[in-house]
Design an enzyme around this catalytic site. Structure first.
Site, short mmCIF file in Angstrom:
data_model
loop_
_atom_site.label_atom_id
_atom_site.label_comp_id
_atom_site.label_asym_id
_atom_site.label_seq_id
_atom_site.Cartn_x
_atom_site.Cartn_y
_atom_site.Cartn_z
N SER A 114 4.43 -36.92 -2.05
CA SER A 114 3.68 -37.86 -1.24
C SER A 114 4.07 -39.33 -1.44
O SER A 114 3.65 -40.17 -0.65
CB SER A 114 2.19 -37.71 -1.55
N SER A 136 5.02 -35.15 -6.53
CA SER A 136 5.10 -36.22 -5.53
C SER A 136 5.92 -37.44 -5.90
O SER A 136 6.14 -38.32 -5.06
CB SER A 136 3.69 -36.67 -5.14
N LYS A 188 3.10 -47.45 -4.66
CA LYS A 188 2.49 -46.48 -3.76
C LYS A 188 1.07 -46.95 -3.46
O LYS A 188 0.36 -47.40 -4.38
CB LYS A 188 2.48 -45.12 -4.45
#
Lengths: 57, 469
Positions: free
Chosen positions: B155, B179, B80
Site C-alpha cells: 500500500s 506494503s 506515506k
C-alpha cells in the site's frame, strides 16, 4: 470443516444483503483456513513479549 | 556529477557537507522534477515546495556557519500519508480523514527532522494502507514509475513510485502484510520491514497493531541502512517498541558474503504458488551470484505460504475492525469499495478466531527461530509476478495476493526487498532477504554484496518515456 461466520446485524443493515453475503462467505473461508493445531496450554501472547523490552516509564 | 535527482541520500549528504552542493539546489531540482512529472504519476497527496525551500535555506545557512550536521542534513524526504507531520494533513488517502491535521510529528518524522532531513510531501497510499488501488477516493492512485499504465505496488504506493521516479531519494512506508516490500519490488527499490518493535509506530495511523511496521524505501542499500539507523529507537509511546541498541546498520556493507549460510525457500514459488518464469529465473540468477561470492546456499522447507497467509489475514482483519468499528457502523459509504470489501469480513471473525491465530503465530515464529540456529539468513521470492496494468481490477484481485511477504509480518523477522533485474517489459523484479530478529545488519550485508556485483540499482526510469499513456 466450514466455519460459518456472520456479519453483525448493525453493519449488515447498512451495507445491504449482497455485500453482507459476500463478506460472510469470505470470513467463513478465512476462519476455515486458519491452522488451529495449537496445544491447550499454548499462550497466545509470548510472541509480543520480546525479552529486550523494558518497562515503560 | 550524477544528475541531482538521481543522487543517493548518502552521495548528496557528502556533497552538502563538503559545500559542493547546496540543500536549496537539491530541493529545488526535486521540486522542478515533481512539478514536471508528478501529474502523470500521482505520487503526492500534499506537496509544500515553498516550505521545503525555506527549510533548505536554513539548512544551507547551517552548513555555511559550520554547525554540527545530522546524517541526513538537507535531504528531502516523503511520508506515506498515514504518518503524521505536525501541521500537515494525514488523510490515509480516505474521504474519512481528508481534513485531518496532525498536531505533532510521528516519532519517525521527528527522527528524520532531527537528522536534518526536509519534508517535501505526503505520499499516496491505499486507503488506510489496505484497500486499493482505487479510483473512487478523493485522490487518484499512484502509478508505477517504470510505466504509468502499471500498478506501483502498495500500500505504500506513492512512496515507492516517488523514490523510483527520482522525486525523492528516500520515503517512508508501512508494512502490515508486505506494503513496503511490494512497492519496493514493483519499482526496483530497496525496502525493509525491520524487526517488529525496531521502529516506532506512534503517530502512524494503525491498520493492525501487532503486524504494523514502518520502514524506508530507497534506491540503494546504503541509503536504506542509513535511513533505518535514523528512524530506529525505543519510544515509550509505542507499546511494541523494543528497548534495544540501535547500531549503524551499514557497518557490514563491505564485508561480503563469503562463508555465510543462506537458506533458500524455493517451495514458496515453485509449489505453494507458481511464480512466473521471468521472476524465477532472475531469482535463480541472484542465488548463483551469491554463491559465486562465497555464500553457501541450501534449500530449506517451511510450512506452506497459505498457512502464514491465513494466520496473517485473521489477525490483520480482527485488529483492523477493532480500529474501524465505529466508522463501519456509522459511515460505511465513506470508504472506497476496495477497502470496504476487504474490511467487512473482519467484522464476522470471532474472538476465538483471533486468539487461535495469535497462538498459531507464536508457533510459526518459533519454527522460524529454529531455522536461524542453522542459517545466517533466508532468501525467497517477493512477488510471483512483476507489476500488472493498474486499471485491470480483475487482474489486480488475482495477482495482488500472489506474494511471499506475509510470513515475515507473522514472525516479526526483518525482511528486505532487493532488486534482482527486469522482465521483458522493463518492469522490476525482486527478492527478499530475511534475517534473525534484530539482525538487520546481516540483511544489508547480503544486499550490499549483491548490489556491488550487479547493476540493477543503477537503472532508472526515463520519465519522458514512462509517463506516456
Amino acid at each position: 470443516m466450514m466455519e460459518k461466520r456472520d456479519i453483525p446485524e448493525s453493519i449488515a443493515t447498512l451495507i445491504g444483503p449482497k455485500k453482507t453475503d459476500e463478506a460472510a462467505k469470505k470470513a467463513s473461508d478465512m476462519a476455515s483456513k486458519l491452522d488451529r493445531n495449537n496445544s491447550w496450554w499454548q499462550e497466545p501472547s509470548h510472541v509480543f513479549r520480546a525479552i529486550t523490552w523494558a518497562i515503560k516509564s | 556529477m550524477t544528475e541531482l535527482h538521481w543522487l543517493s541520500a548518502l552521495e548528496a549528504v557528502k556533497l552538502i557537507k563538503n559545500k559542493k552542493l547546496s540543500p536549496v539546489e537539491l530541493t529545488d531540482a526535486l521540486i522542478k522534477r515533481i512539478d514536471k512529472y508528478d501529474k502523470h504519476f500521482d505520487t503526492f497527496i500534499s506537496f509544500r515546495p515553498e516550505q521545503a525551500l525555506k527549510e533548505a535555506r536554513i539548512a544551507e545557512e547551517g552548513v555555511m556557519k559550520g554547525d554540527a550536521l545530522g546524517p541526513l542534513h538537507g535531504i528531502p524526504f516523503g511520508l506515506k500519508d498515514i504518518i503524521d507531520a505536525k501541521g500537515w494533513n494525514t488523510t490515509a488517502h480516505s474521504a474519512l480523514l481528508k481534513d485531518n491535521v496532525a498536531d505533532k510529528d510521528a516519532f519517525v518524522t521527528g527522527k528524520l527532522k532531527e537528522a536534518g532531513a526536509i519534508l517535501l510531501g505526503k505520499l499516496s497510499t491505499h486507503e488506510f494502507a489496505l484497500g486499493g488501488p482505487s479510483f473512487d477516493l478523493p485522490w487518484p492512485p499512484a502509478r508505477n514509475a517504470w510505466n504509468r499504465k502499471y500498478f506501483p505496488g502498495g500500500s505504500s504506493s506513492g512512496s515507492g513510485a516517488a523514490v523510483a521516479a527520482g522525486f525523492l531519494p528516500l520515503a517512508l512506508g508501512s508494512d502490515t502484510g508486505g506494503s513496503v516490500r511490494n512497492p519496493a519490488s514493483m519499482n526496483g527499490l530497496l525496502g525493509i520491514k525491520a524487526t517488529y518493535g525496531r521502529v516506532s509506530r506512534s503517530g502512524v495511523i494503525p491498520l493492525s497493531f501487532s503486524l504494523d511496521h514502518v520502514g524506508p524505501l530507497t534506491r540503494t542499500t546504503s541509503d536504506n541502512a542509513l535511513a533505518l539507523s535514523v528512524i530506529s529507537g525505543w519510544d515509550k509511546n509505542d507499546p511494541a517498541s523494543a528497548d534495544v541498541n540501535v547500531p549503524n546498520f551499514g557497518e557490514d556493507l563491505d564485508r561480503g558474503v563469503s562463508g555465510l549460510k543462506i537458506g533458500l525457500i524455493r517451495h514458496f514459488y515453485t509449489k505453494d504458488l507458481i511464480a512466473c518464469d521471468e521472476m524465477v529465473n532472475a531469482l535463480e540468477a541472484a542465488i548463483t551470484k551469491l554463491e559465486k561470492s562465497g555464500a553457501v546456499v541450501e534449500e530449506i522447507a517451511t510450512r506452506p505460504l497459505q498457512d502464514f497467509a491465513a494466520c496473517n489475514r485473521v489477525i490483520l482483519l480482527s485488529e483492523a475492525c477493532a480500529i474501524h468499528k465505529d466508522w463501519l457502523k456509522s459511515r460505511p459509504e465513506d470508504y472506497g469499495e476496495s477497502l470496504l470489501s476487504r474490511l467487512l469480513p473482519g467484522t464476522a471473525l470471532t474472538a476465538v478466531d483471533y486468539v487461535e491465530a495469535i497462538r498459531t503465530r507464536a508457533r510459526y515464529t518459533q519454527e522460524f527461530n529454529e531455522i536461524f540456529h542453522k542459517f545466517d539468513a533466508i532468501i525467497t521470492i517477493n512477488n510471483m509476478e512483476a507489476a500488472f496494468p493498474i486499471e485491470d481490477s480483475a487482474l489486480c484481485e488475482k495477482i495482488y495476493p500472489r506474494q511471499a511477504r506475509t510470513p515475515f509480518n507473522v514472525t516479526g523477522n526483518p525482511a528486505l526487498a532487493v532488486p534482482i533485474g527486469f522482465n521483458s517489459e522493463g518492469l522490476p523484479l525482486s527478492m527478499q532477504v530475511i534475517t534473525p530478529q534484530f539482525d538487520e545488519i546481516m540483511a544489508y550485508r547480503i544486499a550490499a554484496s549483491f548490489e556491488s556485483n550487479t547493476e540493477w540499482t543503477k537503472h532508472h526510469p526515463d520519465l519522458d518515456e514512462t509517463s506516456v499513456y
